[in-house]
Design a protein around this motif. Sequence first.
Motif, mmCIF file in Angstrom:
data_model
loop_
_atom_site.group_PDB
_atom_site.id
_atom_site.type_symbol
_atom_site.label_atom_id
_atom_site.label_comp_id
_atom_site.label_asym_id
_atom_site.label_seq_id
_atom_site.Cartn_x
_atom_site.Cartn_y
_atom_site.Cartn_z
ATOM 1 N N LYS A 1 24.888 -37.144 69.914
ATOM 2 C CA LYS A 1 26.056 -36.347 70.326
ATOM 3 C C LYS A 1 25.752 -35.558 71.590
ATOM 4 O O LYS A 1 26.526 -35.579 72.550
ATOM 5 C CB LYS A 1 26.441 -35.366 69.212
ATOM 6 N N CYS B 1 21.824 -38.219 64.843
ATOM 7 C CA CYS B 1 23.238 -37.970 65.160
ATOM 8 C C CYS B 1 23.354 -36.832 66.181
ATOM 9 O O CYS B 1 24.112 -36.927 67.139
ATOM 10 C CB CYS B 1 23.967 -37.639 63.860
ATOM 11 N N ILE C 1 30.165 -44.329 61.255
ATOM 12 C CA ILE C 1 29.820 -43.959 59.868
ATOM 13 C C ILE C 1 30.951 -44.460 58.962
ATOM 14 O O ILE C 1 31.890 -43.727 58.656
ATOM 15 C CB ILE C 1 29.622 -42.429 59.707
ATOM 16 N N ILE D 1 25.270 -44.763 63.440
ATOM 17 C CA ILE D 1 24.561 -43.801 62.572
ATOM 18 C C ILE D 1 24.231 -44.455 61.221
ATOM 19 O O ILE D 1 23.213 -44.144 60.613
ATOM 20 C CB ILE D 1 25.399 -42.497 62.415
ATOM 21 N N HIS E 1 27.002 -38.034 55.132
ATOM 22 C CA HIS E 1 25.587 -37.679 55.257
ATOM 23 C C HIS E 1 25.367 -36.169 55.261
ATOM 24 O O HIS E 1 24.217 -35.722 55.268
ATOM 25 C CB HIS E 1 24.999 -38.245 56.565
ATOM 26 N N VAL F 1 18.986 -39.376 59.704
ATOM 27 C CA VAL F 1 20.381 -39.505 60.140
ATOM 28 C C VAL F 1 20.865 -38.296 60.945
ATOM 29 O O VAL F 1 21.354 -38.442 62.061
ATOM 30 C CB VAL F 1 21.307 -39.749 58.922
ATOM 31 N N CYS F 2 20.719 -37.079 60.376
ATOM 32 C CA CYS F 2 21.314 -35.916 61.036
ATOM 33 C C CYS F 2 20.647 -35.613 62.371
ATOM 34 O O CYS F 2 21.331 -35.243 63.330
ATOM 35 C CB CYS F 2 21.297 -34.701 60.119
ATOM 36 N N CYS G 1 31.643 -35.709 56.568
ATOM 37 C CA CYS G 1 30.672 -36.782 56.807
ATOM 38 C C CYS G 1 29.879 -37.030 55.515
ATOM 39 O O CYS G 1 29.379 -36.083 54.915
ATOM 40 C CB CYS G 1 29.742 -36.364 57.934
ATOM 41 N N LEU H 1 30.894 -42.554 65.760
ATOM 42 C CA LEU H 1 29.491 -42.642 65.337
ATOM 43 C C LEU H 1 29.196 -43.869 64.476
ATOM 44 O O LEU H 1 28.041 -44.157 64.185
ATOM 45 C CB LEU H 1 29.103 -41.371 64.565
#
Length: 285
Positions: free
Chosen positions: A132, A128, A82, A116, A219, A124-125, A217, A80
């Motif tokens: 995914k 993401c 990150i 990301i 985030h 962000v979430c 993570c 991702l």
Amino acid sequence: MKCKCGRKAVFHSKVYRITLCDECYPKFYIELVRRSIKRYGIVKKSEKVLACVSGGKDSSAMAYALKELGYDLELFHIDLGISEYSKESLKSVEELAESLDLNLNVVKLKDYGFTIDDIERKKVCSACGIAKRYLMNRFARERGFDIIATAHTCEDIILFFIKNMLSGNIDYISKLKPRIDAFDKLVAKAKPLFERTEKENATLVLTLNIPFTPTECPHAPRDVWKEIIYDVELKKRGFKQNFVRAIAKLAESIRTEEWKVKHCKICGEVSNAEICSFCKLTKRF
Ligand code: AMP
Ligand code: FES
Ligand code: ZN
């Protein structure tokens, strides 16, 4: 405390009224996963499984269990981008693939023009999640996999259920089925660990030294609901197990309205708008 075989215990469960050592626990865990898969028809032995691994304990436990149960599987990881977290996750899934002797497929989000870390904080979430779901489905279909397995735990399912109930998204509850069959260009999806707890998964990977990274993570928000779920379990043993089974029953009973499938004008994948959420993201960068 001692295991029934006399060895030192590593696991104790008030729900199952059982105390087990490092040799008896993995057998117990695998048997629980086998029973869930059988009872809910989550994965078939004839299916080629794409096991999605993040590098964390839950998906490492899932990969081990599926392999141990004799499924035909390969691993899939999305880098991702990150910062340090993604580097550690990739290292951990590479070690996992080597220790389980499984083929690892890696897709880099960067190859689609962004990472990301490029997304603004508030989004962000959700970005993401979009990336995914899109990449898992597209990769699985294009490479001939029959089913995508993710390691959602019973805590994840309960959390998702509560949040969607509170926002009135009743239709979303049908997404919590342990198995969702293939539809149009969407590959079938399996949650083989939907009855397993994070503690059970952690005990498995720690006792067997299965590679995983404990790093979370950066985030990931602190989730008060998750803490509430743990608090309820402390006061009412078996709450999580009973609740997740009830959710599975409810999810099965919900009839989702027939919807006319649309396809993204850019990439051709299933979408609920002219342009899918993933293409909207890539267009921004
Ligand atoms: P999450 O969306 O982070 O709650 O993760 C749910 C499930 O998606 C995990 O249990 C994994 O099976 C899978 N997953 C999460 N992150 C990744 C990743 N970077 N690559 C592949 N699969 C992932
Ligand atoms: Fe997706 Fe953290 S893993 S934002
Ligand atoms: Zn698209």
